[in-house]
Scaffold this motif. Structure first.
Motif, mmCIF file in Angstrom:
data_model
loop_
_atom_site.group_PDB
_atom_site.id
_atom_site.type_symbol
_atom_site.label_atom_id
_atom_site.label_comp_id
_atom_site.label_asym_id
_atom_site.label_seq_id
_atom_site.Cartn_x
_atom_site.Cartn_y
_atom_site.Cartn_z
ATOM 1 N N GLN A 32 0.824 -1.211 0.000
ATOM 2 C CA GLN A 32 0.000 0.000 0.000
ATOM 3 C C GLN A 32 0.857 1.260 0.000
ATOM 4 O O GLN A 32 0.560 2.208 -0.691
ATOM 5 C CB GLN A 32 -0.904 0.002 1.235
ATOM 6 C CG GLN A 32 -1.786 1.210 1.343
ATOM 7 C CD GLN A 32 -2.863 1.231 0.286
ATOM 8 O OE1 GLN A 32 -3.257 0.218 -0.239
ATOM 9 N NE2 GLN A 32 -3.316 2.410 -0.051
ATOM 10 N N LEU A 33 1.912 1.256 0.759
ATOM 11 C CA LEU A 33 2.686 2.465 0.932
ATOM 12 C C LEU A 33 3.771 2.652 -0.126
ATOM 13 O O LEU A 33 4.176 3.772 -0.368
ATOM 14 C CB LEU A 33 3.327 2.471 2.329
ATOM 15 C CG LEU A 33 2.324 2.504 3.472
ATOM 16 C CD1 LEU A 33 3.053 2.391 4.803
ATOM 17 C CD2 LEU A 33 1.467 3.744 3.431
ATOM 18 N N ALA A 34 4.213 1.566 -0.741
ATOM 19 C CA ALA A 34 5.314 1.695 -1.680
ATOM 20 C C ALA A 34 5.121 0.784 -2.894
ATOM 21 O O ALA A 34 5.796 -0.226 -3.029
ATOM 22 C CB ALA A 34 6.631 1.359 -0.964
ATOM 23 N N PRO A 35 4.158 1.118 -3.766
ATOM 24 C CA PRO A 35 3.985 0.277 -4.941
ATOM 25 C C PRO A 35 5.254 0.278 -5.790
ATOM 26 O O PRO A 35 5.857 1.322 -6.000
ATOM 27 C CB PRO A 35 2.825 0.912 -5.692
ATOM 28 C CG PRO A 35 2.419 2.115 -4.949
ATOM 29 C CD PRO A 35 3.249 2.231 -3.724
ATOM 30 N N THR A 36 5.668 -0.904 -6.233
ATOM 31 C CA THR A 36 6.871 -1.030 -7.053
ATOM 32 C C THR A 36 6.572 -1.971 -8.207
ATOM 33 O O THR A 36 5.521 -2.602 -8.255
ATOM 34 C CB THR A 36 8.037 -1.610 -6.231
ATOM 35 O OG1 THR A 36 7.701 -2.960 -5.887
ATOM 36 C CG2 THR A 36 8.320 -0.802 -4.991
ATOM 37 N N GLY A 69 -1.526 1.535 -8.233
ATOM 38 C CA GLY A 69 -0.175 1.466 -8.758
ATOM 39 C C GLY A 69 0.166 2.603 -9.698
ATOM 40 O O GLY A 69 -0.699 3.185 -10.339
ATOM 41 N N SER A 70 1.436 2.912 -9.761
ATOM 42 C CA SER A 70 1.909 3.904 -10.704
ATOM 43 C C SER A 70 1.581 3.403 -12.103
ATOM 44 O O SER A 70 1.749 2.219 -12.404
ATOM 45 C CB SER A 70 3.416 4.087 -10.521
ATOM 46 O OG SER A 70 3.877 5.126 -11.343
ATOM 47 N N VAL A 75 -1.665 -3.031 -7.609
ATOM 48 C CA VAL A 75 -0.709 -3.332 -6.538
ATOM 49 C C VAL A 75 -1.221 -4.568 -5.815
ATOM 50 O O VAL A 75 -2.325 -4.555 -5.257
ATOM 51 C CB VAL A 75 -0.576 -2.160 -5.542
ATOM 52 C CG1 VAL A 75 0.347 -2.529 -4.391
ATOM 53 C CG2 VAL A 75 -0.087 -0.909 -6.233
ATOM 54 N N GLU A 76 -0.438 -5.642 -5.859
ATOM 55 C CA GLU A 76 -0.818 -6.860 -5.135
ATOM 56 C C GLU A 76 -1.173 -6.500 -3.697
ATOM 57 O O GLU A 76 -0.429 -5.793 -3.035
ATOM 58 C CB GLU A 76 0.326 -7.878 -5.142
ATOM 59 C CG GLU A 76 0.551 -8.549 -6.453
ATOM 60 C CD GLU A 76 -0.533 -9.559 -6.826
ATOM 61 O OE1 GLU A 76 -1.355 -9.941 -5.969
ATOM 62 O OE2 GLU A 76 -0.547 -9.960 -7.994
ATOM 63 N N GLY A 77 -2.311 -6.958 -3.241
ATOM 64 C CA GLY A 77 -2.727 -6.722 -1.867
ATOM 65 C C GLY A 77 -3.339 -5.362 -1.608
ATOM 66 O O GLY A 77 -3.761 -5.087 -0.497
#
Length: 143
Positions: A32-36, A69-70, A75-77
């Motif tokens: 949640q805090l850091a989509p990559t 997500g960007s 974003v998984e989860g």
């Protein structure tokens, strides 16, 4: 940056912060805090983004990317990709995005839980976000 854009940005940040604070506990904190790229749900080709779509990209990255997500790859989860056949215009018309932002939406295609309304975005803001999403969709064969 003019006053209107500052207000929109502040509202978007507040909405995202409220969602992060109030979302269901089963959401993965790190995702949640850091989509990559590691937790992106789809791989895409990014087209050149210009005009209203570029403004929509900035709004999306501030108000939507924490979950979607960007570049809307999911974003998984946290939240589904919007660059996905499920969101093609014939299945999810532009108005469905408007309604989701304004009123929230019950989970129906994915198992992420319900999406709350996103405060602080106007219909015009959302229209630019839709332009952005549709540009990426078209570049990836979703028409």
């Amino acid at each position: 940056m003019n006053r209107k854009h500052l207000l929109i940005s502040a509202c978007a940040v507040a909405a995202v912060a409220a969602y992060i604070t109030l979302r269901p506990a089963q959401v993965d904190e790190a995702a949640q805090l850091a989509p990559t790229e590691d937790n992106a749900m789809v791989a895409i080709q990014m087209p050149p983004i210009e005009g209203n779509a570029a403004m929509g990209q900035r709004i999306f990255e501030n108000a939507c990317a924490a979950c979607h997500g960007s570049n809307a790859v999911g974003v998984e989860g946290a939240g589904p990709p919007l660059v996905h056949i499920i969101y093609e215009p014939s299945h999810h018309a532009d108005e469905s995005f408007q309604r989701a932002v304004a009123m929230g939406v019950r989970s129906h295609h994915w198992q992420f839980g319900d999406m709350p309304p996103v405060e602080g975005l106007t219909r015009g803001d959302v229209a630019m976000v839709i332009d952005y999403i549709r540009e990426i969709q078209r570049a990836n064969g979703i028409n």
